[in-house]
Design a protein around this motif. Structure first.
Motif, PDB file in Angstrom:
ATOM      1  N   TRP A 127       0.815  -1.213   0.000  1.00 51.56           N
ATOM      2  CA  TRP A 127       0.000   0.000   0.000  1.00 51.56           C
ATOM      3  C   TRP A 127       0.850   1.266   0.000  1.00 51.56           C
ATOM      4  O   TRP A 127       0.560   2.211  -0.749  1.00 51.56           O
ATOM      5  CB  TRP A 127      -0.952  -0.016   1.189  1.00 51.56           C
ATOM      6  CG  TRP A 127      -1.859   1.173   1.245  1.00 51.56           C
ATOM      7  CD1 TRP A 127      -1.872   2.155   2.182  1.00 51.56           C
ATOM      8  CD2 TRP A 127      -2.887   1.517   0.314  1.00 51.56           C
ATOM      9  NE1 TRP A 127      -2.834   3.084   1.902  1.00 51.56           N
ATOM     10  CE2 TRP A 127      -3.480   2.714   0.760  1.00 51.56           C
ATOM     11  CE3 TRP A 127      -3.368   0.923  -0.859  1.00 51.56           C
ATOM     12  CZ2 TRP A 127      -4.522   3.333   0.073  1.00 51.56           C
ATOM     13  CZ3 TRP A 127      -4.413   1.532  -1.543  1.00 51.56           C
ATOM     14  CH2 TRP A 127      -4.979   2.726  -1.082  1.00 51.56           C
ATOM     15  N   GLU A 128       1.870   1.308   0.823  1.00 53.16           N
ATOM     16  CA  GLU A 128       2.715   2.500   0.879  1.00 53.16           C
ATOM     17  C   GLU A 128       3.381   2.759  -0.474  1.00 53.16           C
ATOM     18  O   GLU A 128       3.506   3.909  -0.907  1.00 53.16           O
ATOM     19  CB  GLU A 128       3.776   2.356   1.978  1.00 53.16           C
ATOM     20  CG  GLU A 128       3.202   2.225   3.382  1.00 53.16           C
ATOM     21  CD  GLU A 128       2.313   3.402   3.757  1.00 53.16           C
ATOM     22  OE1 GLU A 128       2.637   4.537   3.349  1.00 53.16           O
ATOM     23  OE2 GLU A 128       1.301   3.185   4.458  1.00 53.16           O
TER      24      GLU A 128
ATOM     25  N   VAL B 165     -16.293   7.074   2.489  1.00 55.54           N
ATOM     26  CA  VAL B 165     -15.192   6.584   1.663  1.00 55.54           C
ATOM     27  C   VAL B 165     -13.873   6.968   2.331  1.00 55.54           C
ATOM     28  O   VAL B 165     -13.633   8.142   2.617  1.00 55.54           O
ATOM     29  CB  VAL B 165     -15.258   7.169   0.241  1.00 55.54           C
ATOM     30  CG1 VAL B 165     -14.104   6.643  -0.613  1.00 55.54           C
ATOM     31  CG2 VAL B 165     -16.605   6.836  -0.406  1.00 55.54           C
ATOM     32  N   GLU B 166     -13.044   5.980   2.568  1.00 54.16           N
ATOM     33  CA  GLU B 166     -11.736   6.203   3.183  1.00 54.16           C
ATOM     34  C   GLU B 166     -10.708   6.437   2.069  1.00 54.16           C
ATOM     35  O   GLU B 166     -10.324   5.511   1.359  1.00 54.16           O
ATOM     36  CB  GLU B 166     -11.343   4.996   4.025  1.00 54.16           C
ATOM     37  CG  GLU B 166     -10.070   5.171   4.823  1.00 54.16           C
ATOM     38  CD  GLU B 166      -9.750   3.965   5.691  1.00 54.16           C
ATOM     39  OE1 GLU B 166      -8.573   3.562   5.717  1.00 54.16           O
ATOM     40  OE2 GLU B 166     -10.688   3.430   6.319  1.00 54.16           O
ATOM     41  N   ALA B 167     -10.320   7.675   1.905  1.00 54.34           N
ATOM     42  CA  ALA B 167      -9.361   8.063   0.868  1.00 54.34           C
ATOM     43  C   ALA B 167      -8.014   8.345   1.506  1.00 54.34           C
ATOM     44  O   ALA B 167      -7.942   8.959   2.573  1.00 54.34           O
ATOM     45  CB  ALA B 167      -9.858   9.296   0.117  1.00 54.34           C
ATOM     46  N   GLU B 168      -6.942   7.916   0.842  1.00 52.39           N
ATOM     47  CA  GLU B 168      -5.621   8.085   1.435  1.00 52.39           C
ATOM     48  C   GLU B 168      -4.608   8.507   0.376  1.00 52.39           C
ATOM     49  O   GLU B 168      -4.703   8.133  -0.793  1.00 52.39           O
ATOM     50  CB  GLU B 168      -5.174   6.788   2.106  1.00 52.39           C
ATOM     51  CG  GLU B 168      -3.918   6.946   2.945  1.00 52.39           C
ATOM     52  CD  GLU B 168      -3.667   5.759   3.864  1.00 52.39           C
ATOM     53  OE1 GLU B 168      -2.523   5.603   4.312  1.00 52.39           O
ATOM     54  OE2 GLU B 168      -4.621   4.999   4.126  1.00 52.39           O
ATOM     55  N   SER B 169      -3.651   9.287   0.806  1.00 51.71           N
ATOM     56  CA  SER B 169      -2.510   9.686  -0.015  1.00 51.71           C
ATOM     57  C   SER B 169      -1.292   9.743   0.894  1.00 51.71           C
ATOM     58  O   SER B 169      -1.383   9.466   2.098  1.00 51.71           O
ATOM     59  CB  SER B 169      -2.761  11.064  -0.655  1.00 51.71           C
ATOM     60  OG  SER B 169      -2.710  12.080   0.332  1.00 51.71           O
ATOM     61  N   VAL B 170      -0.147  10.114   0.346  1.00 49.69           N
ATOM     62  CA  VAL B 170       1.048  10.261   1.180  1.00 49.69           C
ATOM     63  C   VAL B 170       0.859  11.399   2.181  1.00 49.69           C
ATOM     64  O   VAL B 170       1.598  11.488   3.169  1.00 49.69           O
ATOM     65  CB  VAL B 170       2.300  10.513   0.311  1.00 49.69           C
ATOM     66  CG1 VAL B 170       2.616   9.292  -0.545  1.00 49.69           C
ATOM     67  CG2 VAL B 170       2.128  11.750  -0.565  1.00 49.69           C
TER      68      VAL B 170
ATOM     69  N   ALA C  86       2.941   6.071  -2.942  1.00 49.69           N
ATOM     70  CA  ALA C  86       4.095   6.790  -3.485  1.00 49.69           C
ATOM     71  C   ALA C  86       4.010   6.878  -5.007  1.00 49.69           C
ATOM     72  O   ALA C  86       4.306   7.933  -5.596  1.00 49.69           O
ATOM     73  CB  ALA C  86       5.389   6.097  -3.064  1.00 49.69           C
ATOM     74  N   ALA C  87       3.577   5.795  -5.635  1.00 51.31           N
ATOM     75  CA  ALA C  87       3.438   5.802  -7.095  1.00 51.31           C
ATOM     76  C   ALA C  87       2.352   6.770  -7.543  1.00 51.31           C
ATOM     77  O   ALA C  87       2.505   7.481  -8.547  1.00 51.31           O
ATOM     78  CB  ALA C  87       3.126   4.386  -7.593  1.00 51.31           C
ATOM     79  N   LYS C  88       1.267   6.822  -6.791  1.00 55.33           N
ATOM     80  CA  LYS C  88       0.181   7.739  -7.133  1.00 55.33           C
ATOM     81  C   LYS C  88       0.617   9.188  -6.932  1.00 55.33           C
ATOM     82  O   LYS C  88       0.214  10.078  -7.705  1.00 55.33           O
ATOM     83  CB  LYS C  88      -1.050   7.423  -6.276  1.00 55.33           C
ATOM     84  CG  LYS C  88      -2.295   8.217  -6.624  1.00 55.33           C
ATOM     85  CD  LYS C  88      -2.804   7.969  -8.030  1.00 55.33           C
ATOM     86  CE  LYS C  88      -4.191   8.574  -8.229  1.00 55.33           C
ATOM     87  NZ  LYS C  88      -4.556   8.688  -9.655  1.00 55.33           N
ATOM     88  N   ALA C  89       1.435   9.437  -5.908  1.00 51.09           N
ATOM     89  CA  ALA C  89       1.939  10.790  -5.684  1.00 51.09           C
ATOM     90  C   ALA C  89       2.867  11.215  -6.815  1.00 51.09           C
ATOM     91  O   ALA C  89       2.846  12.373  -7.252  1.00 51.09           O
ATOM     92  CB  ALA C  89       2.678  10.856  -4.348  1.00 51.09           C
TER      93      ALA C  89
ATOM     94  N   LEU D 288      -6.023   7.544  -3.275  1.00 52.51           N
ATOM     95  CA  LEU D 288      -6.567   6.246  -3.630  1.00 52.51           C
ATOM     96  C   LEU D 288      -7.640   5.863  -2.608  1.00 52.51           C
ATOM     97  O   LEU D 288      -7.584   6.278  -1.450  1.00 52.51           O
ATOM     98  CB  LEU D 288      -5.474   5.173  -3.627  1.00 52.51           C
ATOM     99  CG  LEU D 288      -4.369   5.306  -4.669  1.00 52.51           C
ATOM    100  CD1 LEU D 288      -3.253   4.294  -4.384  1.00 52.51           C
ATOM    101  CD2 LEU D 288      -4.923   5.100  -6.077  1.00 52.51           C
ATOM    102  N   ILE D 289      -8.604   5.066  -3.040  1.00 50.03           N
ATOM    103  CA  ILE D 289      -9.620   4.552  -2.130  1.00 50.03           C
ATOM    104  C   ILE D 289      -9.067   3.314  -1.440  1.00 50.03           C
ATOM    105  O   ILE D 289      -8.708   2.338  -2.099  1.00 50.03           O
ATOM    106  CB  ILE D 289     -10.915   4.207  -2.882  1.00 50.03           C
ATOM    107  CG1 ILE D 289     -11.504   5.456  -3.531  1.00 50.03           C
ATOM    108  CG2 ILE D 289     -11.938   3.575  -1.937  1.00 50.03           C
ATOM    109  CD1 ILE D 289     -12.671   5.166  -4.459  1.00 50.03           C
ATOM    110  N   ARG D 290      -8.982   3.379  -0.128  1.00 46.01           N
ATOM    111  CA  ARG D 290      -8.476   2.243   0.635  1.00 46.01           C
ATOM    112  C   ARG D 290      -9.607   1.336   1.126  1.00 46.01           C
ATOM    113  O   ARG D 290      -9.471   0.113   1.149  1.00 46.01           O
ATOM    114  CB  ARG D 290      -7.659   2.733   1.829  1.00 46.01           C
ATOM    115  CG  ARG D 290      -6.946   1.623   2.579  1.00 46.01           C
ATOM    116  CD  ARG D 290      -5.949   2.178   3.572  1.00 46.01           C
ATOM    117  NE  ARG D 290      -5.109   1.136   4.140  1.00 46.01           N
ATOM    118  CZ  ARG D 290      -4.016   1.367   4.856  1.00 46.01           C
ATOM    119  NH1 ARG D 290      -3.631   2.619   5.085  1.00 46.01           N
ATOM    120  NH2 ARG D 290      -3.295   0.368   5.348  1.00 46.01           N
TER     121      ARG D 290
END
Length: 292
Positions: A9-10, A128-133, A14-17, A158-160
């Protein structure tokens, strides 16, 4: 087209960032159709298929934290008691093969007004649980849909998971399609009775630019149930009450004409589905009260 395949996930965050325009792919049941028909050609695909935590769920006591990639087939088998509306909606998704691959996160990411999960998520009041760096945030489902196939996610998010309160009363989902399987909804309707709070929530799919709630219908029904003491007394609901609820639900729609159905038909069908699903949920409410 570059293919990014993070192992965890981490690494995915990082790739999405680094590549905010990268399109996530998990089950691929929506995205691959667009790619195969050349409707979409992203520079990067971000494969989330190796991230096992996305395919798990967690019981939080009063709610379920549902991983973004939990397949519909597992929701149907294992969560029908806690999330009955979503389990019913999952039954209507495409084919057994697609139900074994597709998940709620994909429906949310695509944000198509015709996505089968949306009415059930709206009726249940999901988050919706959304996460980024940069961190994690919870987006109320009412605020998630921002336009036709657009959502409230930031480019690097990203949606976690999706957090959905366990049902405290009957829930229903019904869908109109041109056949019984492998079909995009002409329209769909979900409803959830919440006896503890004496409230009602609804969800409408494929009858407006985004998935929506029939808020005027909800407010009318909540007031009518309270005024008539129906929560306590039980018994069949007056036909005039059910009819008005259906009329208000149909009035919430803002549909279009397309190859699957006309706007007039969609509006009429939503009224029919609202009337039927209210009848089914209230009958279930009466049965549970009689057995208590």
């Amino acid at each position: 087209m570059d293919f990014l395949r993070p192992a965890g996930w981490e690494e995915a965050l990082a790739a999405k960032a680094e590549h905010p325009a990268a399109v996530p792919i998990a089950g691929g049941t929506d995205l691959m159709v667009e790619i195969n028909f050349d409707h979409r050609r992203p520079d990067h695909l971000l494969d989330l298929g190796r991230i096992e935590e996305l395919t798990a769920w967690e019981d939080l006591g009063d709610s379920i934290r549902l991983g973004a990639s939990v397949p519909y087939s597992r929701i149907m088998r294992h969560l029908r008691g806690e999330l009955p509306g979503l389990a019913l909606a999952s039954h209507t998704v495409a084919s057994p093969q697609i139900r074994n691959r597709g998940g709620v996160g994909g429906n949310l990411g695509t944000a198509s007004p015709a996505g089968d999960a949306h009415p059930a998520l709206l009726a249940a009041g999901a988050e919706v649980e959304a996460e980024s760096v940069r961190g994690t945030r919870l987006i109320p489902i009412d605020d998630f849909y921002t336009g036709v196939k657009r959502n409230a996610l930031a480019p690097d998010e990203l949606i976690r998971a999706v957090r959905i309160r366990k049902a405290d009363g009957p829930q229903q989902f019904s869908k109109v399609g041109t056949r019984n399987a492998m079909v995009i909804a002409v329209c769909a309707f979900g409803i959830a009775l919440h006896p503890r709070s004496r409230t009602v929530r609804t969800g409408i799919g494929s009858a407006a630019p985004t998935p929506i709630r029939a808020k005027a219908a909800e407010e009318f029904l909540v007031a009518a149930l309270a005024e008539g003491n129906h929560w306590e007394s039980g018994g069949p609901l007056p036909e005039s009450l059910v009819k008005q609820f259906a009329t208000l639900a149909a009035g919430a729609c803002n549909p279009i004409d397309d190859v699957r159905g006309t706007a007039a038909y969609r509006r009429h069908a939503i009224g029919v589905l609202a009337r039927r699903t209210l009848g089914w949920t209230w009958a279930a409410r009466e049965r549970s009260t009689a057995c208590a």
